[in-house]
Motif scaffolding. Structure first.
Motif, PDB file in Angstrom:
ATOM      1  N   LEU A 255       4.460   6.436   7.092  1.00 34.42           N
ATOM      2  CA  LEU A 255       3.621   7.283   6.248  1.00 34.42           C
ATOM      3  C   LEU A 255       2.727   6.375   5.413  1.00 34.42           C
ATOM      4  O   LEU A 255       3.215   5.516   4.667  1.00 34.42           O
ATOM      5  N   ALA A 256       1.426   6.545   5.579  1.00 39.86           N
ATOM      6  CA  ALA A 256       0.458   5.730   4.838  1.00 39.86           C
ATOM      7  C   ALA A 256      -0.313   6.618   3.881  1.00 39.86           C
ATOM      8  O   ALA A 256      -0.776   7.706   4.251  1.00 39.86           O
ATOM      9  N   GLU A 257      -0.470   6.146   2.646  1.00 41.07           N
ATOM     10  CA  GLU A 257      -1.150   6.926   1.624  1.00 41.07           C
ATOM     11  C   GLU A 257      -2.645   6.644   1.640  1.00 41.07           C
ATOM     12  O   GLU A 257      -3.080   5.500   1.573  1.00 41.07           O
TER      13      GLU A 257
ATOM     14  N   VAL B 234       0.702  10.365   8.819  1.00 41.50           N
ATOM     15  CA  VAL B 234       1.995  10.103   9.453  1.00 41.50           C
ATOM     16  C   VAL B 234       1.780   9.668  10.903  1.00 41.50           C
ATOM     17  O   VAL B 234       1.055  10.332  11.651  1.00 41.50           O
ATOM     18  N   VAL B 235       2.395   8.548  11.270  1.00 40.87           N
ATOM     19  CA  VAL B 235       2.379   8.059  12.650  1.00 40.87           C
ATOM     20  C   VAL B 235       3.825   7.975  13.124  1.00 40.87           C
ATOM     21  O   VAL B 235       4.692   7.467  12.404  1.00 40.87           O
ATOM     22  N   VAL B 236       4.085   8.482  14.334  1.00 44.32           N
ATOM     23  CA  VAL B 236       5.441   8.505  14.873  1.00 44.32           C
ATOM     24  C   VAL B 236       5.439   7.833  16.247  1.00 44.32           C
ATOM     25  O   VAL B 236       4.596   8.135  17.092  1.00 44.32           O
ATOM     26  N   GLY B 237       6.381   6.905  16.453  1.00 46.18           N
ATOM     27  CA  GLY B 237       6.570   6.278  17.750  1.00 46.18           C
ATOM     28  C   GLY B 237       8.014   6.415  18.185  1.00 46.18           C
ATOM     29  O   GLY B 237       8.921   6.551  17.357  1.00 46.18           O
TER      30      GLY B 237
ATOM     31  N   GLY C 288       0.794  -1.216   0.000  1.00 43.01           N
ATOM     32  CA  GLY C 288       0.000   0.000   0.000  1.00 43.01           C
ATOM     33  C   GLY C 288       0.825   1.264   0.000  1.00 43.01           C
ATOM     34  O   GLY C 288       0.356   2.317   0.405  1.00 43.01           O
ATOM     35  N   ARG C 289       2.074   1.157  -0.454  1.00 47.80           N
ATOM     36  CA  ARG C 289       2.990   2.299  -0.489  1.00 47.80           C
ATOM     37  C   ARG C 289       3.181   2.904   0.907  1.00 47.80           C
ATOM     38  O   ARG C 289       3.317   4.111   1.065  1.00 47.80           O
ATOM     39  N   THR C 290       3.184   2.045   1.930  1.00 45.16           N
ATOM     40  CA  THR C 290       3.504   2.501   3.279  1.00 45.16           C
ATOM     41  C   THR C 290       5.005   2.710   3.379  1.00 45.16           C
ATOM     42  O   THR C 290       5.786   1.800   3.100  1.00 45.16           O
ATOM     43  N   VAL C 291       5.406   3.893   3.783  1.00 44.58           N
ATOM     44  CA  VAL C 291       6.820   4.257   3.857  1.00 44.58           C
ATOM     45  C   VAL C 291       7.238   4.284   5.327  1.00 44.58           C
ATOM     46  O   VAL C 291       6.573   4.919   6.162  1.00 44.58           O
ATOM     47  N   SER C 292       8.336   3.598   5.639  1.00 42.81           N
ATOM     48  CA  SER C 292       8.857   3.558   7.009  1.00 42.81           C
ATOM     49  C   SER C 292      10.306   4.016   7.027  1.00 42.81           C
ATOM     50  O   SER C 292      11.094   3.643   6.149  1.00 42.81           O
ATOM     51  N   PHE C 293      10.653   4.821   8.010  1.00 44.47           N
ATOM     52  CA  PHE C 293      12.052   5.187   8.236  1.00 44.47           C
ATOM     53  C   PHE C 293      12.212   5.625   9.677  1.00 44.47           C
ATOM     54  O   PHE C 293      11.226   5.839  10.397  1.00 44.47           O
ATOM     55  N   GLN C 294      13.480   5.748  10.118  1.00 38.53           N
ATOM     56  CA  GLN C 294      13.773   6.077  11.503  1.00 38.53           C
ATOM     57  C   GLN C 294      14.746   7.251  11.568  1.00 38.53           C
ATOM     58  O   GLN C 294      15.653   7.365  10.741  1.00 38.53           O
TER      59      GLN C 294
END
Length: 238
Positions: free
Chosen positions: A186-188, A194-197, A164-170
């Motif tokens: 980041l979910a389209e 944008v969700v941040v943990g 689903g073109r979910t982008v993850s980075f740290q």
């Protein structure tokens, strides 16, 4: 902080993988090289089940435990959806709620151990893992390559794109030999969401882990740098 981080991540953790089921199968295949065929296995940081489900699908008798109740619950559901049983409960790896000598193998994969930020906490965990292992049982741990990371002190990880073109980075914020990690997902949809943990890690070296494992009573500790997607330590109880 750690439990809340994984509670928040549990619903979308699989989206960090291009193909989570393929990753489960690949990791289980690699780990099975070090696990006897009839072993009773404890995955003491099972998360949503990436390693535990893969091993159960290869026929292993696996029990899961995790600090996050949301992640542990999802692991049970995901295992059942794939036709295998994975009992999983909520537990802190520093105080495992299992009888002495219950397991042939204890697994703590995917950089779980470095969430413990002091030698005392890590020793408590390692001694507990040894307690629940049968004599001659095997401890298997994987961590990031902190020997290299401590030299380079990176400030971020490259972005990855999942389903689903979910982008993850740290992003990493260093404090001595520890760092606070900010995980961005980041979910389209109609607009990017944008969700941040946040979580904290000890960038502990292989020699430091080996020393603590030996203090906890483990022997024959060996590091394998290319057998798994992270450096892998194998040690023996007794």
């Amino acid at each position: 902080m750690t439990g809340a981080f994984y509670d928040g991540l549990a619903g979308t953790y699989d989206l960090m993988f291009p193909d989570w089921d393929a990753s489960m199968a690949r990791q289980a295949s690699q780990l099975s090289e070090f696990i006897p065929a009839d072993a009773h296995v404890l995955d003491c940081a099972c998360g949503i089940g990436t390693q535990a489900i893969g091993l159960a699908m290869r026929g292993y008798d696996v029990v899961g435990a995790d600090l996050s109740p949301v992640a542990a619950s999802r692991a049970v559901v995901e295992a059942s959806a794939r036709g295998v049983s994975l009992p999983a409960l909520v537990a802190d790896m520093r105080s495992l709620p299992f009888a002495d000598a219950s397991f042939d193998v204890v697994l703590a994969a995917d950089n779980a151990l470095p969430h413990l930020l002091t030698s005392d906490d890590m020793l408590a965990a390692l001694r507990g893992m040894r307690r629940v292992l049968r004599p001659g049982g095997r401890l298997i741990i994987s961590t990031r390559d902190y020997d290299e990371i401590r030299r380079e002190r990176p400030l971020s990880t490259p972005p990855s794109v999942g389903p689903g073109r979910t982008v993850s980075f740290q992003l990493w914020h260093w404090d001595g030999d520890q760092y606070e990690l900010e995980m961005f997902q980041l979910a389209e949809s109609e607009q990017w969401r944008v969700v941040v943990g946040k979580a904290r890690y000890w960038a502990i070296t292989r020699d430091e882990i080996t020393e603590l494992a030996e203090r906890a009573g483990f022997g024959n500790a060996e590091w394998l740098l290319h057998a798994y997607y992270q450096p892998l330590m194998i040690a023996t109880n007794g």
